[in-house]
Motif scaffolding. Structure first.
Motif, PDB file in Angstrom:
ATOM      1  N   TYR A   1       2.943  -1.355  -2.904  1.00  0.00           N
ATOM      2  CA  TYR A   1       2.943  -0.473  -1.745  1.00  0.00           C
ATOM      3  C   TYR A   1       2.426  -1.202  -0.511  1.00  0.00           C
ATOM      4  O   TYR A   1       1.543  -2.048  -0.593  1.00  0.00           O
ATOM      5  N   GLY A   2       2.994  -0.834   0.629  1.00  0.00           N
ATOM      6  CA  GLY A   2       2.440  -1.310   1.874  1.00  0.00           C
ATOM      7  C   GLY A   2       1.193  -0.526   2.221  1.00  0.00           C
ATOM      8  O   GLY A   2       0.931   0.525   1.657  1.00  0.00           O
ATOM      9  N   GLY A   3       0.409  -1.059   3.139  1.00  0.00           N
ATOM     10  CA  GLY A   3      -0.788  -0.348   3.540  1.00  0.00           C
ATOM     11  C   GLY A   3      -1.720  -1.237   4.328  1.00  0.00           C
ATOM     12  O   GLY A   3      -1.536  -2.460   4.387  1.00  0.00           O
ATOM     13  N   PRO A   4      -2.719  -0.672   4.950  1.00  0.00           N
ATOM     14  CA  PRO A   4      -3.633  -1.431   5.800  1.00  0.00           C
ATOM     15  C   PRO A   4      -4.589  -2.293   4.985  1.00  0.00           C
ATOM     16  O   PRO A   4      -4.892  -1.980   3.830  1.00  0.00           O
TER      17      PRO A   4
ATOM     18  N   VAL B   1      -3.864   9.691  10.268  1.00  0.00           N
ATOM     19  CA  VAL B   1      -2.699   9.780   9.377  1.00  0.00           C
ATOM     20  C   VAL B   1      -1.410   9.479  10.141  1.00  0.00           C
ATOM     21  O   VAL B   1      -0.561   8.707   9.677  1.00  0.00           O
ATOM     22  N   ASN B   2      -1.246  10.061  11.321  1.00  0.00           N
ATOM     23  CA  ASN B   2      -0.032   9.838  12.105  1.00  0.00           C
ATOM     24  C   ASN B   2       0.127   8.369  12.493  1.00  0.00           C
ATOM     25  O   ASN B   2       1.243   7.827  12.478  1.00  0.00           O
ATOM     26  N   ASP B   3      -0.973   7.716  12.838  1.00  0.00           N
ATOM     27  CA  ASP B   3      -0.922   6.288  13.193  1.00  0.00           C
ATOM     28  C   ASP B   3      -0.510   5.439  11.996  1.00  0.00           C
ATOM     29  O   ASP B   3       0.286   4.492  12.132  1.00  0.00           O
ATOM     30  N   LEU B   4      -1.033   5.755  10.828  1.00  0.00           N
ATOM     31  CA  LEU B   4      -0.685   4.995   9.624  1.00  0.00           C
ATOM     32  C   LEU B   4       0.785   5.185   9.248  1.00  0.00           C
ATOM     33  O   LEU B   4       1.470   4.229   8.860  1.00  0.00           O
ATOM     34  N   VAL B   5       1.267   6.424   9.373  1.00  0.00           N
ATOM     35  CA  VAL B   5       2.679   6.695   9.072  1.00  0.00           C
ATOM     36  C   VAL B   5       3.575   5.924  10.029  1.00  0.00           C
ATOM     37  O   VAL B   5       4.615   5.380   9.635  1.00  0.00           O
ATOM     38  N   ALA B   6       3.186   5.851  11.293  1.00  0.00           N
ATOM     39  CA  ALA B   6       3.981   5.133  12.294  1.00  0.00           C
ATOM     40  C   ALA B   6       4.106   3.653  11.941  1.00  0.00           C
ATOM     41  O   ALA B   6       5.136   3.024  12.221  1.00  0.00           O
ATOM     42  N   VAL B   7       3.091   3.094  11.316  1.00  0.00           N
ATOM     43  CA  VAL B   7       3.093   1.662  10.986  1.00  0.00           C
ATOM     44  C   VAL B   7       3.684   1.394   9.609  1.00  0.00           C
ATOM     45  O   VAL B   7       4.491   0.480   9.433  1.00  0.00           O
ATOM     46  N   TYR B   8       3.299   2.219   8.612  1.00  0.00           N
ATOM     47  CA  TYR B   8       3.638   1.896   7.223  1.00  0.00           C
ATOM     48  C   TYR B   8       4.699   2.800   6.598  1.00  0.00           C
ATOM     49  O   TYR B   8       5.057   2.614   5.440  1.00  0.00           O
TER      50      TYR B   8
ATOM     51  N   PHE C   1       2.487   4.870   1.554  1.00  0.00           N
ATOM     52  CA  PHE C   1       1.610   3.698   1.660  1.00  0.00           C
ATOM     53  C   PHE C   1       0.320   3.966   0.887  1.00  0.00           C
ATOM     54  O   PHE C   1       0.025   5.100   0.490  1.00  0.00           O
ATOM     55  N   ARG C   2      -0.451   2.910   0.664  1.00  0.00           N
ATOM     56  CA  ARG C   2      -1.720   3.044  -0.039  1.00  0.00           C
ATOM     57  C   ARG C   2      -2.880   2.690   0.878  1.00  0.00           C
ATOM     58  O   ARG C   2      -2.741   1.929   1.824  1.00  0.00           O
ATOM     59  N   PHE C   3      -4.008   3.313   0.601  1.00  0.00           N
ATOM     60  CA  PHE C   3      -5.256   2.905   1.244  1.00  0.00           C
ATOM     61  C   PHE C   3      -6.375   3.147   0.244  1.00  0.00           C
ATOM     62  O   PHE C   3      -6.159   3.653  -0.862  1.00  0.00           O
ATOM     63  N   TRP C   4      -7.601   2.738   0.614  1.00  0.00           N
ATOM     64  CA  TRP C   4      -8.719   2.787  -0.322  1.00  0.00           C
ATOM     65  C   TRP C   4      -9.845   3.625   0.253  1.00  0.00           C
ATOM     66  O   TRP C   4     -10.321   3.382   1.350  1.00  0.00           O
ATOM     67  N   GLN C   5     -10.277   4.631  -0.519  1.00  0.00           N
ATOM     68  CA  GLN C   5     -11.455   5.419  -0.161  1.00  0.00           C
ATOM     69  C   GLN C   5     -12.619   4.852  -0.981  1.00  0.00           C
ATOM     70  O   GLN C   5     -12.851   5.261  -2.114  1.00  0.00           O
TER      71      GLN C   5
ATOM     72  N   PHE D   1      -8.333   4.010  -5.277  1.00  0.00           N
ATOM     73  CA  PHE D   1      -6.946   3.821  -4.862  1.00  0.00           C
ATOM     74  C   PHE D   1      -6.347   5.168  -4.476  1.00  0.00           C
ATOM     75  O   PHE D   1      -6.392   6.134  -5.239  1.00  0.00           O
ATOM     76  N   THR D   2      -5.793   5.254  -3.272  1.00  0.00           N
ATOM     77  CA  THR D   2      -5.198   6.488  -2.785  1.00  0.00           C
ATOM     78  C   THR D   2      -3.789   6.206  -2.285  1.00  0.00           C
ATOM     79  O   THR D   2      -3.570   5.264  -1.523  1.00  0.00           O
ATOM     80  N   LEU D   3      -2.857   7.018  -2.721  1.00  0.00           N
ATOM     81  CA  LEU D   3      -1.456   6.860  -2.333  1.00  0.00           C
ATOM     82  C   LEU D   3      -1.052   8.022  -1.448  1.00  0.00           C
ATOM     83  O   LEU D   3      -1.196   9.194  -1.818  1.00  0.00           O
ATOM     84  N   TYR D   4      -0.579   7.702  -0.253  1.00  0.00           N
ATOM     85  CA  TYR D   4      -0.085   8.724   0.668  1.00  0.00           C
ATOM     86  C   TYR D   4       1.434   8.781   0.547  1.00  0.00           C
ATOM     87  O   TYR D   4       2.117   7.753   0.653  1.00  0.00           O
ATOM     88  N   VAL D   5       1.978   9.991   0.339  1.00  0.00           N
ATOM     89  CA  VAL D   5       3.418  10.152   0.127  1.00  0.00           C
ATOM     90  C   VAL D   5       3.948  11.279   1.006  1.00  0.00           C
ATOM     91  O   VAL D   5       3.426  12.396   0.984  1.00  0.00           O
TER      92      VAL D   5
END
Length: 509
Positions: free
Chosen positions: A31-34, A58-65, A69-73, A77-81
């Motif tokens: 997955y892509g992600g920051p 969230v909107n900024d991350l969607v605009a880029v990825y 995409f995945r990110f880490w809390q 491991f967290t997957l945004y769909v």
């Protein structure tokens, strides 16, 4: 010596992290992600952020990825769909019925009720509670909707024809609290007449504190229990739980008394005519519910009543308020909705609404659904992956949190033509959503764990909006902006919904 102990501690921590999250780090390459910090992950993003910031992040991350995409809390491991095909695979997968870990921060309030319970317990509770939402049961609540809508009209009348701009959101919230209290527990808190009551204020504050924990990196830790917020939450929950417990005890005694009366009547072959039609509250049904042959305990009943209360007031408030905003913003839509209401119910605003009327308000329902596409009451929902699964060729590791972006998906041009235009007709006729993947539009979630009360909610929304339309014409003040959105689990207008109202001609108030 102390250096050795430190090194051992670091090594043990590293091994534990690898054991718990090592597979997630391997899978994350799909997955892509920051980029993320070790251990902290991307947790600092949410430190001391406001609800408005959550939406922007969230909107900024969607605009880029993109929509996945995945990110880490922290190390989580967290997957945004926000992809309908992936979402369908997730929400229909039997290994993905548990809610994500964020929901656990509501447990102090809601216990292990239907929203938070897992697997077998959730399945048995859902099966037992579903009959409470049968259309015959729902029909009796229409009178509750209508009567409280009339109170709302009376409260708002002070603003009519004055040119005064007011925020309609808090009034809708009080109306929704009155409806859900009466429907859930059979009691009235009269929130519209007493907005500063202890119970009403406790609901607002408990919701705010509980939900803020979901997004704050520090409050997600045990440190929260040392903060003034936790002490405040305990005080609010004492009020809320105490109120619900007292109602449960009272209703249980009433139920036993009526049962004894019925036994006595049968033994003496007498009839008892109370002269009124008794309305059954959600609580009454729970008091008679049995799971595996056993009745629910008072604690289990409180969990379900509190869950119904929590889920049923803020969500409805958001949907009704944003629908009123859209009706005010688009006069042609408002006129069409008003014409339908008059055609179905008649031009007497005092006429009581019946379920058959609500079922015939098809254009108003399209308007509500189009509002929910742009302003979903619950903009994000979460699931927790119990066992590793593969969906559409992508692996989701065990223990992963999955965040489903309902708000993002509703505004994506890949899934909706002219997504920022307000077009109620896209939910009917040739533009009907039935022509494509229904998982593009899931304001009430979907799959086996969808919202059990969605028919109740839609009927309530149609009832109150149709009542207000019969009395008032809505408009926005000059130079009003698009609402700044804030997400505290529930999507809200950060500065409210500024509204002006004018009485309909020839309507007796």
């Amino acid at each position: 010596m102390w250096m050795v102990l430190v090194l051992v501690a670091v090594l043990v921590s590293a091994l534990l992290l690898y054991r718990n999250y090592g597979r997630a780090y391997v899978v994350s390459s799909q997955y892509g992600g920051p980029p993320a910090w070790p251990i902290l992950g991307n947790g600092l993003w949410f430190l001391n952020k406001s609800p408005v910031d959550f939406v922007k992040i969230v909107n900024d991350l969607v605009a880029v990825y993109g929509d996945t995409f995945r990110f880490w809390q922290g190390p989580q491991f967290t997957l945004y769909v926000a992809n309908p095909t992936l979402i369908e695979g997730i929400l229909t997968n039997r290994h993905l019925t548990d809610k994500s870990s964020e929901y656990g921060y509501l447990s102090n309030w809601l216990g292990d009720g239907l929203l938070l319970s897992k697997r077998h317990k959730w399945h048995s509770r859902r099966k037992a509670i579903t009959p409470a939402f049968h259309f015959k049961i729902l029909e009796q609540f229409v009178e509750v909707f209508d009567r409280n809508s009339t109170v709302l009209v009376d409260v708002l009348d002070r603003y009519a024809d004055s040119g005064t701009t007011f925020d309609v959101f808090p009034f809708i919230l009080l109306y929704a609290l009155d409806v859900i209290c009466e429907s859930a527990m059979g009691t009235s808190v009269k929130a519209l007449q007493n907005a500063d009551s202890e119970y009403v204020l406790a609901v607002k504050e408990a919701a705010n504190i509980s939900i803020r924990r979901m997004f704050d990196f520090v409050r997600r830790t045990s440190f929260f229990y040392l903060t003034p917020s936790y002490l405040r939450l305990r005080k609010m929950l004492k009020i809320l739980h105490g109120y619900t417990d007292n109602v449960i005890i009272s209703r249980r005694k009433q139920l036993m008394h009526h049962s004894k009366m019925e036994v006595s009547r049968l033994e003496s072959n007498e009839s008892i005519d109370l002269g009124v039609k008794t309305r059954v509250a959600f609580l009454d049904l729970l008091l008679q519910t049995r799971i595996d042959g056993k009745p629910l305990t008072d604690l289990e009943i409180r969990e379900e009543v509190d869950t119904f209360m929590f889920e049923g007031h803020d969500t409805t408030t958001s949907a009704v308020s944003f629908t009123i905003y859209n009706l005010a913003k688009y006069p042609a839509v408002q006129q069409k909705a008003y014409d339908e209401v008059i055609a179905v119910i008649g031009d007497d605003p005092t006429k009581e609404i019946e379920l058959s009327h609500l079922q015939d308000l098809s254009y108003l329902e399209m308007t509500i659904k189009e509002t929910l596409r742009l302003y979903p009451s619950v903009p994000l929902i979460g699931r927790r992956c119990i066992e590793e699964v593969t969906i559409e060729g992508r692996t989701i590791p065990a223990g992963a949190n999955i965040i489903i972006g309902i708000h993002t998906m509703g505004r994506d041009p890949n899934y909706f033509e002219n997504p920022l235009q307000f077009i109620p007709e896209r939910f009917g006729g040739e533009m009907s959503l039935e022509k494509f993947n229904p998982y593009k539009f899931i304001p009430f979630s979907a799959g086996p764990r969808n919202c059990i009360g969605q028919k109740f909610a839609i009927n309530e929304m149609k009832s109150v909006i149709s009542k207000l339309l019969r009395y008032y014409e809505f408009s926005l003040p000059a130079n009003s902006d698009v609402p700044l959105l804030a997400s505290e689990l529930i999507l809200k207008p950060h500065h409210g919904i500024p509204l002006q109202i004018r009485r309909r001609e020839n309507k007796r108030m």
